[in-house]
Write an enzyme that holds these catalytic residues in place. Structure first.
Site, PDB file in Angstrom:
ATOM      1  N   ARG A 117       0.806  -1.050  -0.079  1.00 36.13           N
ATOM      2  CA  ARG A 117       0.030   0.030   0.109  1.00 36.13           C
ATOM      3  C   ARG A 117       1.113   1.020  -0.088  1.00 36.13           C
ATOM      4  NH1 ARG A 117      -5.210   1.490  -0.875  1.00 36.13           N
ATOM      5  NH2 ARG A 117      -6.226   2.815   0.670  1.00 36.13           N
ATOM      6  N   THR A 134     -10.398  -0.469  -9.901  1.00 34.66           N
ATOM      7  CA  THR A 134      -9.098  -0.846  -9.131  1.00 34.66           C
ATOM      8  C   THR A 134      -9.034  -2.276  -9.940  1.00 34.66           C
ATOM      9  OG1 THR A 134      -9.618  -0.198  -6.966  1.00 34.66           O
ATOM     10  CG2 THR A 134      -8.468  -1.988  -7.026  1.00 34.66           C
ATOM     11  N   THR A 187      -4.362  -1.029  -7.181  1.00 34.60           N
ATOM     12  CA  THR A 187      -5.322   0.418  -7.451  1.00 34.60           C
ATOM     13  C   THR A 187      -4.416   1.719  -7.588  1.00 34.60           C
ATOM     14  OG1 THR A 187      -7.280   1.464  -6.940  1.00 34.60           O
ATOM     15  CG2 THR A 187      -5.894   1.133  -5.039  1.00 34.60           C
ATOM     16  N   ASN A 213      -6.588   4.066  -7.067  1.00 32.59           N
ATOM     17  CA  ASN A 213      -7.744   4.655  -6.339  1.00 32.59           C
ATOM     18  C   ASN A 213      -8.876   5.073  -7.412  1.00 32.59           C
ATOM     19  OD1 ASN A 213      -9.649   5.098  -4.311  1.00 32.59           O
ATOM     20  ND2 ASN A 213      -8.489   7.218  -3.691  1.00 32.59           N
ATOM     21  N   SER A 221      -7.484   0.967   3.546  1.00 34.22           N
ATOM     22  CA  SER A 221      -7.988   0.341   2.570  1.00 34.22           C
ATOM     23  C   SER A 221      -9.374  -0.732   2.795  1.00 34.22           C
ATOM     24  CB  SER A 221      -6.888  -0.395   1.632  1.00 34.22           C
ATOM     25  OG  SER A 221      -7.380  -0.849   0.576  1.00 34.22           O
ATOM     26  N   SER A 222     -10.048  -0.748   1.545  1.00 36.75           N
ATOM     27  CA  SER A 222     -11.053  -1.578   1.554  1.00 36.75           C
ATOM     28  C   SER A 222     -10.795  -2.781   0.760  1.00 36.75           C
ATOM     29  CB  SER A 222     -12.230  -0.926   1.343  1.00 36.75           C
ATOM     30  OG  SER A 222     -12.819   0.134   2.071  1.00 36.75           O
ATOM     31  N   GLY A 245     -13.811  -1.479  -6.259  1.00 36.87           N
ATOM     32  CA  GLY A 245     -14.951  -1.056  -5.929  1.00 36.87           C
ATOM     33  C   GLY A 245     -15.171  -0.301  -4.413  1.00 36.87           C
TER      34      GLY A 245
HETATM   35  O1  DON Z   1      -8.223   1.113  -1.121  1.00 30.21           O
HETATM   36  C1  DON Z   1      -9.119   1.447  -1.142  1.00 30.21           C
HETATM   37  O2  DON Z   1     -10.199   0.942  -0.630  1.00 30.21           O
HETATM   38  C2  DON Z   1      -9.573   2.051  -2.342  1.00 30.21           C
HETATM   39  N1  DON Z   1      -8.474   2.928  -2.694  1.00 30.21           N
HETATM   40  C3  DON Z   1     -10.058   1.217  -3.584  1.00 30.21           C
HETATM   41  C4  DON Z   1     -10.213   1.871  -4.851  1.00 30.21           C
HETATM   42  C5  DON Z   1     -11.039   1.229  -5.772  1.00 30.21           C
HETATM   43  O3  DON Z   1     -11.603   0.362  -5.524  1.00 30.21           O
HETATM   44  C6  DON Z   1     -11.602   2.184  -6.735  1.00 30.21           C
HETATM   45  N2  DON Z   1     -12.677   1.805  -7.552  1.00 30.21           N
HETATM   46  N3  DON Z   1     -13.654   2.073  -7.209  1.00 30.21           N
END
Ligand code: DON
Length: 535
Positions: free
Chosen positions: A70, A345, A363, A365, A416-417, A437
């Site tokens: 990350r 992502t 990703t 983002n 992050s998710s 997502g």
């Molecule tokens: O790390 C995360 O949770 C977000 N930056 C992920 C971004 C993502 O999935 C973009 N798509 N919508």
């Protein structure tokens, strides 16, 4: 379908690269590294070398590993860097342009993953990406459309013209990326130093200086991906192996599963009022914990044991009632702005010939991240800084709120998710899955797993099925159009739930190992370019 090995990625050319590596005797980690570099070329809106991600690995003997690459806040970052003098968040500062960029982790992560677990020569893994960048590849319609749509952002954010800036891009356009090919060659020849030092590092820093960004040579020199112990838990006869912080994905997933485990949802069915209400309430509680307690464990004492403690999770459901929705305390209403945009992502799921599995999410983002391309180096930089909580209680682009645990600190990773996950059934490899997502990734992984494990759906059906999402705040259920019947919505509303319809949420890529050992790879109808290739 395949008997031997399988790759599912968001782009056919990247899946092909992965499949070739597997056929040449590379293992799942080799293929994952090759696919991620290929995605940096053929899937520029999210595939990256200027971003970060997570990889979860399960070897055929059942042992596991995980790497966290990350991004980190630059050393010059400050807690209140996105606030104006009145203490309000300045809109757009953490999403567009140079200040939005976190120190990229992808290259270090992939190199470390390969060093520890790879079999083939590193150069042979990055070479297909170099060729795709140097010789070019034809844009799919989805990509051509996406690159066209973000022209304004490119104009606004860039200091040097690049190949992504022109009036029209059409399906079939040959996209040649010479600068990127050169950067990838430097990585091939110099390893980590090809990115975090020398020419590439100098170009990143020069770009930052032109755009008043914060990343300096020292940030790049100091960046290190971290090996982590995967988060593990069980649900009935399934073991879940997923990503610990700096992602919230694994913890939230296990929390939700444990909260719903006592209830007979298989008997109720997937679209029964009781099931939908129960899952929503579990989601609400897990995301409330996420907002309050979760952040980078290298900086904040996240109470992981407590969050995953059975007695605690039982107690979380004490105020759950089958007859009414719980009210999420209204701190500040978030919104689902990005749900209207799109999710970009990338996730890749791989099983190799020996039965090793990799689940990898990476990703920038937003689509094309900060929209800033490093001048003359050919790659986009992330806007991951928006995943920090810029101010307690103020929602980020996913409507997520946070507190101290996820406040900005120099060198800290933003929460992050992303939820790269591997599931065992009765101790054997069963599912490999994950998704892009944003905040909806965790609930998508949760629901697709249940679709297969509890509701007996075939994997394609499980992935295609409409999904719903509650993230505590805003206190509303986002639901993909057509998922629920009008009657079910009415019944849920009678319990006190509110709905917002969205076109689509997270985009799952998954592999199911069937009982006879056959591999079923599934991309998601939500991204027309998703592609499963196996043999
Ligand atoms: O790390 C995360 O949770 C977000 N930056 C992920 C971004 C993502 O999935 C973009 N798509 N919508």
């Amino acid at each position: 379908m395949g008997d031997t090995a399988m790759v599912v990625s968001p782009h056919p050319l990247a899946s092909e690269v992965g499949l070739d590596i597997l056929k040449k005797g590379g293992n799942a980690v080799d293929a994952a590294v090759a696919v991620q570099f290929a995605l940096a070329v053929v899937y520029p809106r999210a595939g990256n070398i200027g971003g970060g991600g997570f990889m979860v690995i399960r070897f055929e003997d059942g042992s596991t590993d995980a790497i966290d690459y990350r991004e980190k806040a630059p050393l010059a970052a400050e807690r209140d860097m996105y606030l104006d003098s009145a203490g309000d968040v300045i809109s757009g500062l953490s999403t567009l342009g140079h200040l939005a960029v976190g120190v990229p982790g992808t290259v270090d992560g992939l190199i470390r993953a390969h060093k520890k677990h790879g079999k083939l020569d590193f150069a042979s893994l990055i070479e297909p990406a170099i060729q795709l960048a140097d010789k070019g590849y034809q844009l799919t319609i989805t990509e051509a459309e996406r690159i066209s749509r973000f022209q304004q952002g490119f104009q606004d954010a860039n200091t040097v013209k690049n190949v992504f800036m022109r009036d029209t891009f059409l399906e079939g356009h040959l996209l040649v990326q010479k600068d990127l090919a050169h950067t990838l060659q430097l990585i091939r020849d110099n390893g980590r130093e090809g990115f975090y030092a020398g020419e590439t590092a100098d170009k990143i820093v020069a770009e930052m200086q032109r755009g008043k960004g914060l990343i300096a040579l020292e940030d790049l020199a100091q960046y290190e991906a971290q090996w982590r112990r995967p988060i593990k838990g069980s649900y009935k006869n399934f073991n879940i192996i997923s990503m610990p912080p700096s992602s919230s994905g694994g913890v939230a997933l296990l929390q939700m599963l444990e909260m719903i485990e006592p209830y007979p949802i298989a008997e109720w069915g997937p679209r029964d009022l009781r099931t939908v209400h129960l899952l929503t309430e579990a989601e609400r509680r897990a995301y409330a914990d996420r907002a309050e307690h979760m952040g980078d464990t290298d900086f904040y004492d996240v109470p992981l044991d407590r969050l995953l403690d059975s007695a605690y999770l039982d107690s979380r459901m004490l105020d759950f009632s089958m007859d009414s929705a719980t009210v999420s305390e209204a701190i500040v209403a978030g919104d689902f702005k990005l749900l209207k945009e799109s999710f970009e992502t990338t996730h890749t799921s791989i099983v190799d010939a020996e039965g090793n599995a990799v689940s990898l999410t990476t990703t920038l983002n937003s689509n094309f991240g900060s929209k800033v391309m490093v001048g003359d180096a050919g790659f986009f930089l992330n806007n991951e800084m928006d995943d920090f909580s810029a101010k307690p209680g103020v929602p980020n682009q996913f409507g997520l709120v946070g507190t101290e645990a996820n406040a900005i600190q120099p060198g800290k990773r933003m929460l992050s998710s992303m939820t790269p996950t591997i599931v065992e059934k009765d101790g054997a490899l069963f599912l490999v899955l994950g998704a892009p997502g944003g905040s909806t990734i965790i609930t998508a992984v949760f629901q697709v797993f249940l679709n297969v494990a509890e509701f007996g759906m075939d994997l394609s059906e499980a992935v295609d099925a409409g999904r719903f999402h509650h993230q505590w705040l805003p206190d509303v259920i986002a639901v993909e159009k057509g998922t629920f019947s009008p009657e079910l919505i009415e019944q849920m509303e009678a319990l006190g739930h509110e709905f917002r319809e969205v076109d689509r949420m997270a985009v799952i890529k998954a592999i199911h190992v069937k009982e006879d050992g056959t591999l079923h790879g599934v991309g998601d109808r939500r991204n027309p370019d998703d592609d499963a290739k196996g043999y």
